[in-house]
Design a protein around this motif. Structure first.
Motif, mmCIF file in Angstrom:
data_model
loop_
_atom_site.group_PDB
_atom_site.id
_atom_site.type_symbol
_atom_site.label_atom_id
_atom_site.label_comp_id
_atom_site.label_asym_id
_atom_site.label_seq_id
_atom_site.Cartn_x
_atom_site.Cartn_y
_atom_site.Cartn_z
ATOM 1 N N ASP A 186 50.659 68.039 -43.491
ATOM 2 C CA ASP A 186 49.862 66.871 -43.121
ATOM 3 C C ASP A 186 48.644 67.292 -42.300
ATOM 4 O OD1 ASP A 186 51.612 65.193 -44.409
ATOM 5 O OD2 ASP A 186 52.821 64.816 -42.608
ATOM 6 N N ASP A 187 48.774 68.434 -41.607
ATOM 7 C CA ASP A 187 47.649 69.008 -40.867
ATOM 8 C C ASP A 187 47.686 70.519 -41.072
ATOM 9 O OD1 ASP A 187 45.598 69.671 -39.175
ATOM 10 O OD2 ASP A 187 46.185 68.228 -37.642
ATOM 11 N N PRO A 188 47.153 71.004 -42.197
ATOM 12 C CA PRO A 188 47.248 72.429 -42.545
ATOM 13 C C PRO A 188 46.449 73.361 -41.635
ATOM 14 C CG PRO A 188 45.800 71.294 -44.075
ATOM 15 C CD PRO A 188 46.410 70.236 -43.207
ATOM 16 N N THR A 189 45.570 72.805 -40.778
ATOM 17 C CA THR A 189 44.758 73.667 -39.897
ATOM 18 C C THR A 189 45.628 74.473 -38.937
ATOM 19 O OG1 THR A 189 44.470 71.840 -38.334
ATOM 20 C CG2 THR A 189 42.767 72.130 -40.019
ATOM 21 N N ASP A 190 46.810 73.968 -38.597
ATOM 22 C CA ASP A 190 47.693 74.693 -37.678
ATOM 23 C C ASP A 190 48.113 76.046 -38.238
ATOM 24 O OD1 ASP A 190 47.608 72.858 -35.670
ATOM 25 O OD2 ASP A 190 49.517 71.892 -36.136
ATOM 26 N N ALA A 191 48.143 76.177 -39.567
ATOM 27 C CA ALA A 191 48.525 77.451 -40.180
ATOM 28 C C ALA A 191 47.517 78.541 -39.844
ATOM 29 C CB ALA A 191 48.648 77.292 -41.697
ATOM 30 N N GLU A 213 48.599 80.728 -47.311
ATOM 31 C CA GLU A 213 48.185 80.568 -48.710
ATOM 32 C C GLU A 213 48.406 79.139 -49.179
ATOM 33 O OE1 GLU A 213 48.780 84.863 -50.847
ATOM 34 O OE2 GLU A 213 50.606 83.762 -50.332
ATOM 35 N N GLU A 214 49.509 78.551 -48.799
ATOM 36 C CA GLU A 214 49.777 77.168 -49.186
ATOM 37 C C GLU A 214 48.824 76.212 -48.483
ATOM 38 O OE1 GLU A 214 53.672 74.237 -49.628
ATOM 39 O OE2 GLU A 214 53.607 75.687 -47.973
ATOM 40 N N ALA A 215 48.573 76.456 -47.194
ATOM 41 C CA ALA A 215 47.705 75.574 -46.411
ATOM 42 C C ALA A 215 46.268 75.626 -46.892
ATOM 43 C CB ALA A 215 47.777 75.947 -44.936
ATOM 44 N N ALA A 216 45.815 76.777 -47.374
ATOM 45 C CA ALA A 216 44.422 76.942 -47.811
ATOM 46 C C ALA A 216 44.057 75.988 -48.933
ATOM 47 C CB ALA A 216 44.178 78.378 -48.233
ATOM 48 N N THR A 217 45.012 75.655 -49.772
ATOM 49 C CA THR A 217 44.727 74.748 -50.891
ATOM 50 C C THR A 217 44.442 73.335 -50.424
ATOM 51 O OG1 THR A 217 47.098 74.252 -51.194
ATOM 52 C CG2 THR A 217 46.200 76.132 -52.408
ATOM 53 N N TYR A 218 44.792 73.021 -49.186
ATOM 54 C CA TYR A 218 44.562 71.683 -48.642
ATOM 55 C C TYR A 218 43.310 71.626 -47.748
ATOM 56 C CZ TYR A 218 49.269 70.414 -50.153
ATOM 57 O OH TYR A 218 50.409 70.147 -50.911
ATOM 58 N N GLU A 223 37.732 78.106 -50.114
ATOM 59 C CA GLU A 223 37.321 79.470 -50.454
ATOM 60 C C GLU A 223 37.156 80.348 -49.210
ATOM 61 O OE1 GLU A 223 33.664 76.940 -50.036
ATOM 62 O OE2 GLU A 223 35.590 76.751 -51.058
ATOM 63 N N ILE A 224 36.723 79.731 -48.086
ATOM 64 C CA ILE A 224 36.576 80.479 -46.831
ATOM 65 C C ILE A 224 37.940 80.972 -46.368
ATOM 66 C CG2 ILE A 224 35.946 80.311 -44.394
ATOM 67 C CD1 ILE A 224 33.788 78.322 -45.169
ATOM 68 N N TYR A 225 38.933 80.099 -46.442
ATOM 69 C CA TYR A 225 40.274 80.427 -45.959
ATOM 70 C C TYR A 225 40.985 81.366 -46.920
ATOM 71 C CZ TYR A 225 39.305 76.784 -42.605
ATOM 72 O OH TYR A 225 38.740 76.053 -41.596
ATOM 73 N N THR A 226 40.709 81.245 -48.201
ATOM 74 C CA THR A 226 41.294 82.155 -49.182
ATOM 75 C C THR A 226 40.792 83.577 -48.973
ATOM 76 O OG1 THR A 226 41.490 80.384 -50.821
ATOM 77 C CG2 THR A 226 41.585 82.645 -51.647
ATOM 78 N N ALA A 227 39.496 83.708 -48.725
ATOM 79 C CA ALA A 227 38.916 85.031 -48.465
ATOM 80 C C ALA A 227 39.477 85.628 -47.172
ATOM 81 C CB ALA A 227 37.398 84.921 -48.380
ATOM 82 N N TYR A 228 39.681 84.787 -46.192
ATOM 83 C CA TYR A 228 40.257 85.222 -44.911
ATOM 84 C C TYR A 228 41.671 85.774 -45.119
ATOM 85 C CZ TYR A 228 42.020 84.758 -40.096
ATOM 86 O OH TYR A 228 42.576 84.985 -38.866
#
Length: 387
Positions: A186-191, A213-218, A223-228
């Motif tokens: 519900d709040d993927p930023t915590d990941a 990886e799961e949180a990045a899709t939300y 793309e920024i989080y996937t690269a990270y």
């Protein structure tokens, strides 16, 4: 002859009759008053004493009254003098005067004391440590270093300063602390909060970033989080010598609390939903998993924030946990409690609210090349140079 003698005796007795009458007449009469001279003397003395006492009593009130008047006059005079002096001081203050400070004449230290904390670190004391010949520094950061120029930013200048291999991993919207007590999508930023990254990196023998990886899709900019995440997964944590944590700015901007939850023996600085608790717990996890690595926390520096009245210094903006200085104070306490180094860039980097010009960009939110150099020079003093 005898008869003659008796007649003379009778005549003599008759002559003394008047004496007897006098004696009888001399008996006390009701209309006579007898005066005891001894009593009279005492009474006279008492009467004189009373007269004198009355005179003294009459004179003392006069003297006391006179002294009281003098005291009242003195007090009134003092009050008038104080009022006049106060009025003159106010007039002088309102008029104003140019303040000139001669540094050579100062006898007191007006500088703010830095909260730097240096902890001696020697990895050679850790069983199994072996230096591979390459000094590797990993920076985990938030918006304070995100998007920096690779050469002129903190990572680039730190590389030039140390000659080490510097790896910078930062995100624009990431905090030290969790927003929610229990993580959910519900709040993927915590990941991507520091506590979430460290948990995935060090809680198990092998790093596992499935949560990220799961949180990045939300996430909005996935793309920024996937690269990270790809950079995280490519890390060889065994080769890292120093982990530099550069967080805290986003927490302040997002009005996160410094302390949250109840303090316990395991979490003396609260839970991970507070800045101090998240930092303390993250460092403990890292040290437990990687005892041979130096942990250094680099605090935010002074900057400007936007308010209702325009741009103001972060030292004036009071958020949920206080001013930026309050946030940094809590971070320093939590870091030192883990026996790790704390770099106070707020009070110790050489610039603050009084002399920020040249160190900050025109809008006051970012660092100039000069400001970056000041931060890097400050961090360098805390680094262990492997041999």
């Amino acid at each position: 002859m005898k008869k003659k003698y008796e007649e003379d005796l009778v005549d003599s007795y008759e002559e003394y009759e008047p004496y007897e009458e006098y004696e009888e007449a001399s008996e006390p009469q009701d209309d006579l008053v007898f005066v005891d001279l001894s009593v009279d003397e005492d009474a006279m003395e008492e009467e004189n004493t009373e007269d004198e006492y009355e005179e003294i009593e009459t004179e003392e009130p006069k003297k006391k009254h006179s002294k009281l008047k003098i005291a009242q006059l003195v007090i009134a005079l003092v009050v008038v003098v104080l009022i006049v002096m106060g009025f003159l001081r106010v007039m002088k203050w309102q008029k104003g005067k140019k303040l000139v400070i001669d540094p050579d004449s100062l006898t007191e230290d007006y500088t703010t004391e830095s909260m730097d904390y240096v902890e001696y670190f020697d990895p050679t004391r850790v069983d199994g440590y072996c230096y591979d010949g390459s000094w590797d520094i990993l920076i985990l950061g938030d918006c304070s270093i995100y998007g920096e120029d690779e050469k002129k930013g903190i990572a680039g200048q730190l590389k030039d300063k140390t000659g080490a291999n510097v790896i910078s991993l930062s995100l624009p919207d990431t905090a030290l602390s969790f927003k929610n007590v229990n993580y959910s999508l519900d709040d993927p930023t915590d990941a991507f909060a520091l506590y979430g990254i460290v948990y995935s990196m060090a809680i198990a023998e092998v790093p596992n970033y499935a949560m990220q990886e799961e949180a990045a899709t939300y996430m909005k900019d996935s793309e920024i989080y996937t690269a990270y995440i790809e950079k995280l997964k490519s890390l060889d944590m065994e080769s890292i010598d120093t982990i530099l944590i550069a967080y805290g700015t986003y927490d302040f901007l997002q009005n996160r609390p410094t302390l949250d939850g109840f303090a316990t023996e395991e979490t003396p600085y609260g839970t991970a939903t507070g800045v101090d608790g998240a930092l303390y717990n993250a460092i403990k996890i890292l040290k437990a998993r990687y005892p041979e690595k130096q942990i250094v926390v680099s605090s935010p520096n002074f900057f400007f924030v936007e308010s209702e009245d325009g741009m103001i210094g972060a030292d004036l903006q009071k958020n949920l946990g206080g001013t930026l200085g309050d946030y940094i104070g809590g971070m320093g306490a939590a870091t030192s409690a883990t026996n790790s180094c704390f770099v106070d860039n707020y009070f110790g980097a050489g610039f603050n609210c009084d002399n920020y010009e040249g160190f900050l960009t025109e809008d006051g939110t970012g660092l100039t090349e000069k400001g970056v150099r000041a931060i890097v020079d400050h961090i360098y003093k805390f680094l262990y140079i492997p041999k």
